[in-house]
Scaffold this active site. Structure first.
Site, PDB file in Angstrom:
ATOM      1  CB  SER A  52      -0.957   0.002   1.203  1.00 29.13           C
ATOM      2  OG  SER A  52      -0.242   0.041   2.419  1.00 29.13           O
ATOM      3  CG  HIS A  53       2.080   3.295   2.320  1.00 29.48           C
ATOM      4  ND1 HIS A  53       1.106   2.480   2.854  1.00 29.48           N
ATOM      5  CD2 HIS A  53       1.606   4.556   2.412  1.00 29.48           C
ATOM      6  CE1 HIS A  53       0.094   3.225   3.282  1.00 29.48           C
ATOM      7  NE2 HIS A  53       0.367   4.486   3.022  1.00 29.48           N
ATOM      8  CG  ASP A 193      -4.002  -2.258   2.321  1.00 28.64           C
ATOM      9  OD1 ASP A 193      -3.328  -2.503   1.288  1.00 28.64           O
ATOM     10  OD2 ASP A 193      -3.587  -2.484   3.469  1.00 28.64           O
TER      11      ASP A 193
HETATM   12  P1  NDP Z   1      -1.315  -3.974   8.622  1.00 30.25           P
HETATM   13  O1  NDP Z   1      -2.662  -4.144   9.215  1.00 30.25           O
HETATM   14  O2  NDP Z   1      -1.004  -4.669   7.356  1.00 30.25           O
HETATM   15  O3  NDP Z   1      -0.187  -4.393   9.662  1.00 30.25           O
HETATM   16  C1  NDP Z   1      -0.098  -3.759  10.907  1.00 30.25           C
HETATM   17  C2  NDP Z   1       0.995  -4.367  11.730  1.00 30.25           C
HETATM   18  O4  NDP Z   1       0.574  -5.650  12.179  1.00 30.25           O
HETATM   19  C3  NDP Z   1       2.299  -4.612  10.963  1.00 30.25           C
HETATM   20  O5  NDP Z   1       3.370  -4.367  11.801  1.00 30.25           O
HETATM   21  C4  NDP Z   1       2.210  -6.076  10.553  1.00 30.25           C
HETATM   22  O6  NDP Z   1       3.460  -6.697  10.391  1.00 30.25           O
HETATM   23  C5  NDP Z   1       1.469  -6.655  11.747  1.00 30.25           C
HETATM   24  N1  NDP Z   1       0.677  -7.825  11.408  1.00 30.25           N
HETATM   25  C6  NDP Z   1      -0.180  -7.982  10.374  1.00 30.25           C
HETATM   26  N2  NDP Z   1      -0.765  -9.192  10.437  1.00 30.25           N
HETATM   27  C7  NDP Z   1      -0.264  -9.813  11.526  1.00 30.25           C
HETATM   28  C8  NDP Z   1      -0.461 -11.099  12.111  1.00 30.25           C
HETATM   29  N3  NDP Z   1      -1.306 -11.976  11.599  1.00 30.25           N
HETATM   30  N4  NDP Z   1       0.242 -11.398  13.230  1.00 30.25           N
HETATM   31  C9  NDP Z   1       1.112 -10.519  13.776  1.00 30.25           C
HETATM   32  N5  NDP Z   1       1.341  -9.287  13.256  1.00 30.25           N
HETATM   33  C10 NDP Z   1       0.656  -8.949  12.154  1.00 30.25           C
HETATM   34  O7  NDP Z   1      -0.995  -2.398   8.450  1.00 30.25           O
HETATM   35  P2  NDP Z   1      -2.004  -1.234   8.103  1.00 30.25           P
HETATM   36  O8  NDP Z   1      -2.816  -1.669   6.955  1.00 30.25           O
HETATM   37  O9  NDP Z   1      -2.697  -0.783   9.325  1.00 30.25           O
HETATM   38  O10 NDP Z   1      -0.976  -0.099   7.639  1.00 30.25           O
HETATM   39  C11 NDP Z   1      -0.268  -0.287   6.436  1.00 30.25           C
HETATM   40  C12 NDP Z   1       0.725   0.818   6.232  1.00 30.25           C
HETATM   41  O11 NDP Z   1       0.056   2.027   5.940  1.00 30.25           O
HETATM   42  C13 NDP Z   1       1.623   1.133   7.423  1.00 30.25           C
HETATM   43  O12 NDP Z   1       2.959   1.041   6.993  1.00 30.25           O
HETATM   44  C14 NDP Z   1       1.280   2.566   7.805  1.00 30.25           C
HETATM   45  O13 NDP Z   1       2.359   3.324   8.286  1.00 30.25           O
HETATM   46  C15 NDP Z   1       0.798   3.089   6.470  1.00 30.25           C
HETATM   47  N6  NDP Z   1      -0.037   4.270   6.649  1.00 30.25           N
HETATM   48  C16 NDP Z   1       0.512   5.492   6.390  1.00 30.25           C
HETATM   49  C17 NDP Z   1      -0.224   6.628   6.592  1.00 30.25           C
HETATM   50  C18 NDP Z   1       0.369   7.987   6.409  1.00 30.25           C
HETATM   51  O14 NDP Z   1      -0.308   8.964   6.658  1.00 30.25           O
HETATM   52  N7  NDP Z   1       1.612   8.101   5.973  1.00 30.25           N
HETATM   53  C19 NDP Z   1      -1.625   6.567   7.025  1.00 30.25           C
HETATM   54  C20 NDP Z   1      -2.077   5.216   7.288  1.00 30.25           C
HETATM   55  C21 NDP Z   1      -1.303   4.112   7.081  1.00 30.25           C
HETATM   56  P3  NDP Z   1       4.095  -6.902   8.910  1.00 30.25           P
HETATM   57  O15 NDP Z   1       4.545  -5.545   8.497  1.00 30.25           O
HETATM   58  O16 NDP Z   1       5.186  -7.876   9.086  1.00 30.25           O
HETATM   59  O17 NDP Z   1       2.990  -7.427   8.041  1.00 30.25           O
HETATM   60  O1  PYC Z   2      -2.887   4.504   3.469  1.00 29.81           O
HETATM   61  O2  PYC Z   2      -4.148   5.597   4.867  1.00 29.81           O
HETATM   62  C1  PYC Z   2      -3.205   5.547   4.067  1.00 29.81           C
HETATM   63  C2  PYC Z   2      -2.401   6.759   3.826  1.00 29.81           C
HETATM   64  C3  PYC Z   2      -2.742   8.047   4.074  1.00 29.81           C
HETATM   65  C4  PYC Z   2      -1.678   8.832   3.696  1.00 29.81           C
HETATM   66  C5  PYC Z   2      -0.711   8.008   3.227  1.00 29.81           C
HETATM   67  N1  PYC Z   2      -1.158   6.739   3.338  1.00 29.81           N
END
Ligand code: NDP
Ligand code: PYC
Length: 341
Positions: A52-53, A193
């Site tokens: 997703s990033h 996502d």
């Molecule tokens: P996920 O739900 O995919 O994962 C969240 C965390 O949980 C990760 O550390 C992941 O590890 C871990 N994880 C996932 N599944 C399991 C499991 N079954 N057992 C144990 N640990 C698990 O992440 P999100 O979808 O919430 O976020 C995705 C990305 O989006 C992040 O990198 C976040 O920083 C980014 N984001 C950025 C934003 C911005 O403003 N810049 C805004 C929102 C999100 P692993 O990585 O190993 O899968």
């Molecule tokens: O995936 O939610 C997100 C997000 C917001 C800004 C950058 N990534």
């Protein structure tokens, strides 16, 4: 995290991908310094399967740069404000180059005082958060970071979106082990996502978001077009998202997720907000024992049946990428070449 959905997967050496991304950033107005930092960040996300990033974000970066919403040449201004406090005005540029220029001072302060805070404002963060914290743990430090994004999440119990997807990332050293890292949106799903699911024509699990009428929906398009996401875990995720708004915006001097207006910049995608990073030197308290205690915790978690630590999937994908190259679909590669113009 979503897997790439389309076409044949090819493997590209990391440095080649990074070079291509850097050329795209420079082609669209970034300075060499900013382009290098962003390209490394984005190529690292792709390498680790943080789709997703990863390269998925490149069209968004490009349309944002071309819209004039973000300054790809910004020179961050670092302020040494107190024994454990550094602020950076990112000058309307990206957050990661701002972190890069303040990092050495931040680490020196954390090692000296035991803890230090970096408050970045006037910044755009469009990336995964783990690349900002993991390197601290590789140096034996504990790090926590929060960043707020753009209004698309309904606070628990409310009727309309207000919060951003507001991720929290944490990293800690662990003896004889990769650092313990988690990085998660405080929304039920990352916005990225939802976009990936919409593009692939896939429905979402229940409970992720609502449509324009506030009704629960599993249709990603209904969430993206007038609807909104929900916090993860009801009132608990909502409270964490509120905390992120306070720490990343109110404390840093950045915008709350609802405070910026990008309507005059068609194509703008990057949230203009703030970021907080807290770095702790565990040697001040537990000496070398902290990393050992981390290891004990991991072992106990495994002893009760845990088979997958947060961060572990990424480390596995990284290992494969280091052997075989970074996985990118042919379609994505073609799209990147087109961005080069
Ligand atoms: P996920 O739900 O995919 O994962 C969240 C965390 O949980 C990760 O550390 C992941 O590890 C871990 N994880 C996932 N599944 C399991 C499991 N079954 N057992 C144990 N640990 C698990 O992440 P999100 O979808 O919430 O976020 C995705 C990305 O989006 C992040 O990198 C976040 O920083 C980014 N984001 C950025 C934003 C911005 O403003 N810049 C805004 C929102 C999100 P692993 O990585 O190993 O899968
Ligand atoms: O995936 O939610 C997100 C997000 C917001 C800004 C950058 N990534």
């Amino acid at each position: 995290m979503s897997a790439p959905s389309t076409s044949t997967v090819v493997r590209v050496p990391f440095t080649e991908l990074q070079g291509l991304l850097q050329a795209i950033f420079q082609r669209h107005g970034c300075s060499e310094r900013v382009a290098r930092v962003l390209a490394y960040n984005c190529a690292s996300a792709q390498r680790d399967g943080a789709h997703s990033h990863g390269v998925f974000r490149m069209p968004g970066y490009v349309s944002t740069l071309n819209s004039g919403w973000v300054d790809g040449q910004a020179t961050p201004k670092v302020n040494d404000v107190a024994a454990g406090y550094v602020t950076v005005d990112a000058a309307g540029g990206f957050a990661q180059p701002a972190l890069a220029v303040a990092r050495e001072l931040l680490v020196a302060k954390a090692r000296n005082a035991g803890i230090a805070v970096l408050a970045i404002h006037n910044s755009h963060h469009f990336a995964a958060l783990w690349p900002d914290v993991e390197p601290f743990a590789e140096e034996g430090l504990v790090a926590l970071s929060v960043v707020n994004s753009m209004t698309c999440v309904v606070p628990h119990g409310a009727r309309k979106p207000l919060f951003g997807t507001n991720p929290i990332a944490f990293a800690a050293p662990c003896a004889e082990h990769d650092p313990i890292v988690f990085d998660m949106a405080t929304s039920a799903m990352a916005h990225g996502d939802v976009q990936i699911a919409a593009r692939a024509g896939q429905q979402l699990p229940e409970g992720m978001g609502v449509d324009a009428n506030g009704e629960l929906t599993t249709d990603p398009l209904a969430i993206l077009e007038g609807g909104a996401l929900l916090p993860f875990g009801g009132h608990k995720g909502s409270a964490l998202s509120m905390m992120v708004e306070l720490l990343a915006a109110a404390l840093t001097g950045g915008h709350f997720s609802w405070e910026f207006d990008w309507s005059g910049h068609p194509g703008a995608k990057t949230p203009w907000t703030g970021q907080l990073i807290i770095v702790i030197d565990p040697h001040k308290a537990e000496g070398e024992r902290f990393a050992q205690r981390s290891r004990e915790l991991v072992e106990q978690m495994q002893a009760v049946g845990l088979t997958r630590m947060p961060g572990e999937r990424r480390y596995r994908e990284r290992e494969v990428a280091e052997e075989e190259g970074v996985a990118v679909t042919e379609q994505e590669l073609q799209g990147l070449k087109e961005l080069l113009g």
